[in-house]
Each structure stands twice: as C-alpha cells, then as structure tokens.
Design a protein around this motif. Structure first.
Motif, PDB file in Angstrom:
ATOM      1  N   VAL A 175       0.180  -3.589  19.862  1.00 18.79           N
ATOM      2  CA  VAL A 175      -0.357  -4.087  18.980  1.00 18.79           C
ATOM      3  C   VAL A 175      -1.149  -4.257  17.740  1.00 18.79           C
ATOM      4  O   VAL A 175      -0.268  -4.067  17.258  1.00 18.79           O
ATOM      5  N   ALA A 176      -2.109  -3.362  18.222  1.00 18.46           N
ATOM      6  CA  ALA A 176      -3.278  -2.644  17.290  1.00 18.46           C
ATOM      7  C   ALA A 176      -2.439  -2.063  16.279  1.00 18.46           C
ATOM      8  O   ALA A 176      -2.369  -1.763  15.091  1.00 18.46           O
ATOM      9  N   TYR A 177      -1.062  -0.901  17.228  1.00 18.61           N
ATOM     10  CA  TYR A 177      -0.486   0.063  16.016  1.00 18.61           C
ATOM     11  C   TYR A 177       0.306  -0.399  14.856  1.00 18.61           C
ATOM     12  O   TYR A 177       0.833  -0.477  14.251  1.00 18.61           O
ATOM     13  N   ALA A 178       0.901  -1.265  16.301  1.00 21.83           N
ATOM     14  CA  ALA A 178       2.000  -2.097  15.008  1.00 21.83           C
ATOM     15  C   ALA A 178       2.174  -3.013  13.943  1.00 21.83           C
ATOM     16  O   ALA A 178       2.764  -2.751  13.138  1.00 21.83           O
ATOM     17  N   VAL A 179       0.412  -3.680  13.741  1.00 18.84           N
ATOM     18  CA  VAL A 179       0.285  -4.093  12.900  1.00 18.84           C
ATOM     19  C   VAL A 179      -0.050  -2.718  11.874  1.00 18.84           C
ATOM     20  O   VAL A 179      -0.063  -3.601  10.804  1.00 18.84           O
ATOM     21  N   ALA A 180      -0.740  -1.821  12.153  1.00 13.10           N
ATOM     22  CA  ALA A 180      -0.746  -1.179  11.661  1.00 13.10           C
ATOM     23  C   ALA A 180       0.665  -0.543  10.344  1.00 13.10           C
ATOM     24  O   ALA A 180      -0.239  -0.291  10.047  1.00 13.10           O
ATOM     25  N   CYS A 181       1.606  -0.376  11.439  1.00 12.25           N
ATOM     26  CA  CYS A 181       2.315  -0.070  10.920  1.00 12.25           C
ATOM     27  C   CYS A 181       2.985  -0.791   9.724  1.00 12.25           C
ATOM     28  O   CYS A 181       3.701  -0.650   8.413  1.00 12.25           O
ATOM     29  N   VAL A 182       2.764  -2.035  10.087  1.00 20.04           N
ATOM     30  CA  VAL A 182       3.385  -3.121   8.951  1.00 20.04           C
ATOM     31  C   VAL A 182       2.540  -3.397   7.576  1.00 20.04           C
ATOM     32  O   VAL A 182       2.360  -3.361   6.314  1.00 20.04           O
ATOM     33  N   THR A 183       1.057  -2.659   7.666  1.00 26.08           N
ATOM     34  CA  THR A 183       0.086  -2.845   6.992  1.00 26.08           C
ATOM     35  C   THR A 183       0.748  -1.631   5.746  1.00 26.08           C
ATOM     36  O   THR A 183       0.348  -1.867   4.973  1.00 26.08           O
ATOM     37  N   ILE A 184       1.004  -0.303   6.577  1.00 29.99           N
ATOM     38  CA  ILE A 184       0.949   0.488   5.932  1.00 29.99           C
ATOM     39  C   ILE A 184       2.374   0.225   5.009  1.00 29.99           C
ATOM     40  O   ILE A 184       2.162   0.570   3.681  1.00 29.99           O
TER      41      ILE A 184
END
Length: 356
Positions: A175-184
């Motif tokens: 979840v954290a990795y996916a959220v990081a992707c959409v944030t960046i």
C-alpha cells in the motif's frame, strides 16, 4: 451411588469455575482499541494541519497521513498497545470513509461531462489498468502490488489504493509503495500538464477533461486544472469525480476475480463481498436526489477525508521501510510506465471522441 454422584458433581463445579476464570482473564487481557484509534486520529489531525504550510498544500491530507505514520513507525516504532486500534482504523474506519465518499458524487456531474467524455474516461481507465497488470507480469512485480499501482493510477490515487486493498489483501508495504507512486507521478503531472497545454491548445474543456482523466489525486487535478482558468478547473474536477465513481464497479470486479482465483487454487470458501461498495453506490444515489443540503455535504466531505487519513496513518504505522526497499526499483518503473500510459491514452481518447 454416593461416590458416583460425587464424582459427577465435582467436574461440573470445576468446569464452571474454570470457564468463569477464563472469561475474567480474557476480559483483562483483551487489548483496548482506544490507544490505536487515538494515535491514528492525532496523525490525521496533524496531516490536516500541515497542509496549510507553504509548499505542502499540493499534498493531500491522505498522503501526508501515511508519510507521518511511516516516519513514526521507522524512527520511534509503533507502540504494541496501539495495534488493536490500528486494525480498526484500517478496516471499519476505512470502509466508513469510502461509503461517505459517495456523497461527493452525483449522476448530474457525470451528465455534465457528456457521453464522449465519460466514454473516454472509462476506456482510459480500463486500458490503463489492463496495461499496468500486463506490464507488472512482464517485469515480475508482485501481483497484489501491481493491482494496487494499477488502481491508484487508473482511478483516484491513494483512495483507490486503500479501497482496492480491501479485496486484494496486499501488505501494508505494498500500500505504501503504491501510494508513493501516485504521489510522485501525480505531482509531476500537476506541473507538466499545464506546460504541455501551451503546445496542445486543447481549450478549457479539453484540458480540464485531460487533467481529470489522467492525474491521480483529486487535489492534484484541482491544482493543475485551475491553472488554465475557472472553466478548465470545473471540468477537471467533474471529470475526476466521474472517474472516482468508477471505483465501485472496479472493486466489485476485482473481488470477483479474487474469489475465482482462490477457488482455482483450491482455497476454501468464497472471498468476502465488499458490502461497503454498495454503501458507496447508495450514497451517490442519495447525493443525486439533491435533497441533501450543502450544510451537510461540506462537513461530510471533511469527515470522509479525515476517516481515510486515519486509515492511511494506520497503514503508515505498520509499514517497514526496509521491506519497502526490498521491493526494488521494478515497481517504481511500473508506476512510471502506467503514468505515461494514462496521460497518453486519455489525451488520445479525448481528441478522438471529440470530447474537447
């Protein structure tokens, strides 16, 4: 006879005493949910407060909440006493937030986009999800992480990631990795799309539809679309909310696929039905009646964001950065490819359908 009666009576008393003792003992050792709920609440409140700082406003409270949770988890550690409450934040609290999200959407907003615009948004969503899933297999990225990145990119950023995880059941690190992707990548879109409009000259409607159909987070869409004026900003927001509405059928489809996969692998039982999705749909219906006053809708929107921020704060508190780093660079490459794909395909569809 007397001895027999006594032998029969004694175990009954012993069994009763043991049962009562166990109940009392269990009551004393059952962890309280309040410390974890309080911790998630405080982090969510801090996330809302930080968004007013210069340079931070481009990040939604949802993203700030998971970042704060991860920072606490990987520096001071997550208190053991908070575990039970964090589990509540990641399940019932999250689902309540998704249900209330339906109040932000109406069928009238969808109609305002037009059939061409809706068709373009829906097709770009499906194509992006399919492309990301395919590329994830090619790159060897974990299937659950791939689905989370696909959902976050194709639908609505962090909200879609945490909603999709209710059926994919990925790790908190996923979840954290996916959220990081959409944030960046969503933040990059927020900067690059207004610059690209200088050469594309789509016009306010077309540019608004492009931002709403391709940028990940609602806040990022608003920031990008309104750079080209009020009309572009309105169309961007409506297009994005139309895309958010497609979250419900997507989760239902993923839940059905997950159930079929478990049955194919010989798993026992069926996957749980995401009933909260039907609550989401019901709230869209309620909002569409026009009977809900704005004095209710505005606080409901704030409560929705806060509940989702609590859920992401809890996920951040359960995320180990060492496990996140162990995933390597392939998921980041997948997120970047999905980002480029949705920008290109949504632009092409908007032009081909004449929605601009």
């Amino acid at each position: 006879m007397a001895d027999s009666a006594q032998v029969t009576t004694t175990p009954r008393h012993a069994m009763t005493d043991t049962t009562l003792s166990d109940l009392v003992h269990a009551d004393k050792t059952t962890p309280s949910i309040w410390p974890g709920l309080a911790l998630a609440t405080m982090i969510a409140a801090l996330a809302f407060a930080l968004r007013y700082l210069p340079g931070v406003g481009m990040l939604s409270p949802l993203i700030l909440a998971i970042l704060l949770g991860m920072a606490l988890r990987n520096t001071l550690g997550t208190p053991e006493v908070a575990k039970a409450g964090l589990a509540i934040s990641m399940r019932p609290v999250l689902r309540a937030g998704i249900i209330l999200m339906g109040l932000q959407l109406t069928l009238g907003q969808v109609a305002a986009v037009g059939w061409g615009g809706v068709a373009g948004i829906a097709l770009s969503l499906v194509l992006t999800f399919g492309f990301t899933t395919w590329l994830g297999r090619v790159l060897g990225v974990d299937a659950k992480l791939t689905q989370l990145i696909a959902a976050g990119t194709s639908i609505c950023g962090a909200s879609a990631v945490i909603a999709t995880n209710t059926v994919t059941r990925g790790r908190d690190e996923d979840v954290a990795y996916a959220v990081a992707c959409v944030t960046i990548f969503g933040s990059l879109s927020m900067i690059l799309l207004p610059l690209a409009e200088n050469w594309l000259t789509l016009g306010p409607r077309g540019f608004g539809l492009w931002t709403g159909a391709s940028i990940h987070e609602v806040a990022q869409v608003v920031a990008a679309a309104f750079q080209r004026g009020e009309e572009a900003g309105q169309f961007g927001t409506i297009a994005k909310l139309t895309r958010v509405m497609m979250l419900a059928p997507m989760i239902l489809c993923l839940g059905a696929f997950a159930a079929r996969r478990r049955q194919g692998q010989g798993g026992g039982g069926k996957a749980p039905i995401p009933w909260f999705v039907f609550g989401f749909i019901a709230m869209v219906g309620v909002a569409s009646t026009g009977w809900v006053p704005q004095a209710v809708l505005d606080p409901a929107t704030a409560v929705t964001q806060f509940l989702l921020a609590m859920a992401l704060a809890a996920m951040g508190l359960e995320t180990d950065l060492r496990k996140l780093a162990a995933a390597g660079g392939r998921p980041a490459l997948l997120g970047a490819a999905a980002w480029v794909f949705i920008m290109g395909v949504s632009l092409a569809l908007i032009i081909l359908t004449g929605a601009a």
